[in-house]
Scaffold this motif. Structure first.
Motif, short mmCIF file in Angstrom:
data_model
loop_
_atom_site.label_atom_id
_atom_site.label_comp_id
_atom_site.label_asym_id
_atom_site.label_seq_id
_atom_site.Cartn_x
_atom_site.Cartn_y
_atom_site.Cartn_z
N ASN A 65 0.94 -1.31 0.04
CA ASN A 65 -0.02 0.01 0.10
C ASN A 65 0.75 1.22 0.08
OD1 ASN A 65 -1.43 -2.01 2.08
ND2 ASN A 65 -2.86 -1.45 0.60
N LEU A 66 2.07 1.19 0.22
CA LEU A 66 2.88 2.13 0.40
C LEU A 66 4.55 2.02 0.30
CD1 LEU A 66 3.02 5.31 1.76
CD2 LEU A 66 3.96 4.13 3.82
N ALA A 82 7.58 5.58 -7.53
CA ALA A 82 6.08 6.19 -7.43
C ALA A 82 5.61 6.69 -8.67
CB ALA A 82 5.93 7.05 -6.38
N ASN A 92 -1.66 4.22 -8.22
CA ASN A 92 -1.34 5.42 -7.74
C ASN A 92 -1.11 5.14 -6.10
OD1 ASN A 92 -1.26 8.03 -7.08
ND2 ASN A 92 -3.51 8.20 -6.56
N GLY A 94 1.13 5.66 -2.51
CA GLY A 94 1.64 6.79 -1.56
C GLY A 94 3.28 6.42 -1.44
N TYR A 95 4.01 7.33 -1.00
CA TYR A 95 5.31 6.93 -0.68
C TYR A 95 5.48 7.95 0.62
CZ TYR A 95 6.15 11.99 -2.43
OH TYR A 95 6.00 13.22 -2.48
N CYS A 96 6.65 7.55 1.34
CA CYS A 96 6.97 8.21 2.54
C CYS A 96 8.44 8.09 2.67
CB CYS A 96 6.29 7.73 3.92
SG CYS A 96 6.55 8.25 5.35
N GLY A 113 5.69 12.77 3.69
CA GLY A 113 4.91 11.88 2.71
C GLY A 113 3.59 11.49 3.13
N ASP A 114 3.09 10.33 2.64
CA ASP A 114 1.91 9.69 3.06
C ASP A 114 1.89 9.07 4.23
OD1 ASP A 114 -0.75 8.99 2.63
OD2 ASP A 114 -0.40 7.56 0.92
N LYS A 115 0.58 8.73 5.20
CA LYS A 115 0.60 8.25 6.38
C LYS A 115 1.11 6.72 6.05
CE LYS A 115 -3.25 10.78 7.96
NZ LYS A 115 -4.55 10.84 8.56
N LYS A 117 1.00 3.22 6.78
CA LYS A 117 -0.12 2.31 7.33
C LYS A 117 -0.23 1.24 6.10
CE LYS A 117 -3.75 4.81 4.79
NZ LYS A 117 -5.11 5.75 4.84
#
Length: 210
Positions: A65-66, A82, A92, A94-96, A113-115, A117
Motif C-alpha cells: 500500500n505504501l 512512484a 497510484n 503513496g510514498y514516505c 509523505g503519506d501516512k 499504514k
C-alpha cells in the motif's frame, strides 16, 4: 537473466556507479568495490531508475500500500518509482521517507509523505548488512496499522559479516524471518556479466575477481 536486469548492469557500469579500489563501508568492513548511487544525478538517470524498480515490483507481484525510502539515497528511488508506477502501471501508490533529524517547525516529525499504514514496501539502493533497512523497520513498526513484509534493493552485495559483539553473522536475512527480501541484481549477476565481457570491462574484472 531478464533483459531489464542486464540493462541495469550495463547502466551502472557506464555511469561508473560501480567503483573499484579500497573502500571502507558503512558496516565498517573494507571492500575492493563500492556502489555510489549518488551518481544517479540527472533527470534521465532517475527516469531509468524508476523504470527498473517498477518493473521489478510488477514482475515480483509484490502486494503493498505504501513505499518507504530510507534517508537519503532511498528518497529519489521511491519518488522515481512512484512516478513510474503511476505513469506506466496506473498504480497510484503513496510514498514516505524519513529525515535524519526531527523537524521542530511546520509539520514537524521525522517523516515526509503519506501516512504509514498497511503493507509497506521498503526500497533501498545496496544491501550489505541492512543497517538502514533495520532502522526503517523500527520506524514503521511504531505504527499500529502498518507492517513490513517486503524489501526491494537494487543490488545485494551478498555479504555475511561476523559481528564480534553479538558473536553472530550480521545480515538482514537473520534479522526478521518473515521478511521477503528481493534484489534487482546481486554481485554474482555483475560478476557473471563481467566474465562474459572481460575485454570491455577488464579494469573491473581484474580488481573484483583478484
Amino acid at each position: 537473466m531478464e533483459s531489464y536486469k542486464t540493462d541495469f548492469i550495463k547502466f551502472i557500469l557506464k555511469k561508473k556507479i560501480l567503483s573499484v579500489g579500497s573502500f571502507k563501508l558503512k558496516s565498517g568492513i573494507y571492500s575492493k568495490y563500492f556502489f555510489n548511487f549518488g551518481l544517479f544525478n540527472k533527470g534521465k538517470d532517475l527516469c531509468f531508475l524508476g523504470k527498473i524498480y517498477a518493473k521489478a515490483i510488477i514482475d515480483l507481484k509484490i502486494k503493498f500500500n505504501l513505499i518507504f525510502g530510507p534517508a537519503y539515497k532511498g528518497i529519489p528511488i521511491i519518488l522515481s518509482t512512484a512516478i513510474e508506477l503511476a505513469k506506466k502501471y496506473k498504480l497510484n501508490i503513496g510514498y514516505c521517507f524519513n529525515r535524519k533529524e526531527k523537524k521542530k517547525h511546520g509539520e514537524q516529525g521525522i517523516l515526509v509523505g503519506d501516512k504509514i499504514k498497511g503493507n509497506v514496501l521498503i526500497l533501498d539502493d545496496v544491501i550489505t548488512t541492512g543497517t538502514s533497512i533495520k532502522e526503517s523497520i523500527k520506524i514503521i513498526n511504531k505504527y499500529k496499522y502498518a507492517k513490513v513484509n517486503y524489501i526491494l534493493v537494487a543490488i545485494d552485495r551478498k555479504e555475511n559479516i561476523f559481528d564480534k559483539k553479538s558473536f553472530r553473522y550480521n545480515n538482514i536475512s537473520s534479522y526478521k524471518k518473515h521478511l521477503s527480501i528481493f534484489s534487482i541484481i546481486t554481485i554474482s549477476d555483475i560478476i557473471s556479466y563481467l566474465r562474459k565481457n572481460k575485454k570491455q570491462y577488464s579494469d573491473y574484472w581484474n580488481v573484483i575477481i583478484d
